[in-house]
Enzyme design. Structure first.
Site, PDB file in Angstrom:
ATOM      1  N   PRO A 149       0.942  -1.250  -0.007  1.00  0.00           N
ATOM      2  CA  PRO A 149       0.045  -0.039  -0.101  1.00  0.00           C
ATOM      3  C   PRO A 149       0.839   1.300   0.030  1.00  0.00           C
ATOM      4  CG  PRO A 149      -0.214  -1.045   2.136  1.00  0.00           C
ATOM      5  CD  PRO A 149       1.023  -1.699   1.218  1.00  0.00           C
ATOM      6  N   GLU A 150       0.596   2.031  -0.962  1.00  0.00           N
ATOM      7  CA  GLU A 150       1.143   3.520  -0.776  1.00  0.00           C
ATOM      8  C   GLU A 150      -0.139   4.202  -0.471  1.00  0.00           C
ATOM      9  OE1 GLU A 150       3.489   4.229  -4.497  1.00  0.00           O
ATOM     10  OE2 GLU A 150       3.555   1.871  -4.890  1.00  0.00           O
TER      11      GLU A 150
END
Length: 284
Positions: free
Chosen positions: A2-3
């Site tokens: 996840p960014e």
DNA sequence: ACTATCCCCTGACGGC
DNA sequence: TGCCGTCAGGGGATAG
């Protein structure tokens, strides 16, 4: 995994699931993801009610009553999943929160166990980790961005990945932003002209906004807390497209390694900088 | 002030 | 089918 856009999507999902709920019980199946013995973790959270949920960079912050804060970083493969209590628990689920009222659970699942969950109480100073975070990629102004870049001699890509410089970006969105701004990842930060930085800032914002609208990018295993996959992978122009052709100039997308990370560029649109990277190292 | 390298873990994939 | 090496969206520790 996840960014910023994925974390933001997860935060929004968690709000729908958790706001107004109470943690009735906590089961820890793997202490590793906590970073300390589970007793204190369980004792702190059991009976606590969720007040609000937010993020700082890629950290997820869940605020409870009693001045309690649950701080989480999902790293590569961490997931929060909302599941019915009766659903079978798979081997990668490490923490289970029973929610009240209702019959749902929030489960923390993490194949690689790189992610971490921790609790902070009000009096404790915010952990240095959080304080050391740079400005959020969605909040920094173009001017401040330019000023900060001017002070750095490092190559632009590792700098954008450095969470103490700018928080939220990861490998996918850095590659995509640099491509759209037509900047080579090895360009020295302080060599970027004002107009280039403005372009980079504009594309970075646009990509992040679009990715949030699409509920993130699912390359392999990212899922939102309600189980949904992201849709931004349809809009990727270089990441994961090595060998395919650039949609602007037709050159084959190239994959290389920059700062130890897989890096995707279009050799036509992102020419090597005139004075390549920063100082190489002791090579005299 | 940086860079490079290893490490944390598990799984997927390609080559033989 | 099996074995082996490589790689993966993150980031901390450490040595140079």
């Amino acid at each position: 995994m996840p960014e910023l856009p994925e974390v933001e999507t997860i935060v929004r999902g968690l709000r729908r699931i958790l706001i107004g709920k109470k943690i009735s019980s906590v089961r820890v199946r793997s202490e590793k993801v906590l970073g300390w013995p589970s007793r204190r973790f369980r004792k702190a959270l059991e009976g606590a009610s969720i007040r609000e949920i937010g993020r700082k960079g890629k950290f997820i912050l869940i605020a409870f009553d009693r001045d309690l804060l649950l701080v989480t970083h999902l790293r590569m493969t961490g997931q929060f999943l909302r599941v019915p209590r009766e659903q079978a628990v798979d081997k990668h689920t490490h923490v289970i929160f029973d929610l009240e009222p209702g019959s749902l659970q929030l489960r923390y699942r993490d194949v690689r166990k790189f992610g971490r969950l921790g609790v902070l109480t009000g009096e404790e100073p915010t952990i240095p980790l959080l304080k050391g975070l740079g400005p959020d990629a969605l909040e920094i102004s173009a001017e401040a961005f330019f000023r900060n870049l001017q002070q750095k001699k490092r190559a632009i890509k590792p700098l954008l990945l450095d969470q103490t410089f700018l928080s939220g970006l990861g490998n996918i969105y850095v590659d995509e932003s640099l491509y759209r701004a037509r900047i080579h990842p090895l360009t020295r930060a302080d060599a970027l002209r004002r107009d280039q930085v403005r372009e980079l800032h504009r594309h970075m914002r646009r990509i992040l906004d679009q990715a949030i609208k699409a509920k993130g990018t699912t390359v392999s295993d990212y899922r939102g807390p309600e189980g949904i996959v992201g849709g931004f992978q349809r809009y990727l122009r270089v990441y994961g497209r090595a060998g395919e052709f650039c949609r602007i100039c037709g050159s084959p997308i190239r994959k290389s390694r920059v700062g130890g990370r897989g890096t995707h560029t279009c050799p036509g649109c992102q020419p090597l900088p005139p004075h390549p990277p920063p100082p190489a190292k002791i090579s005299s």
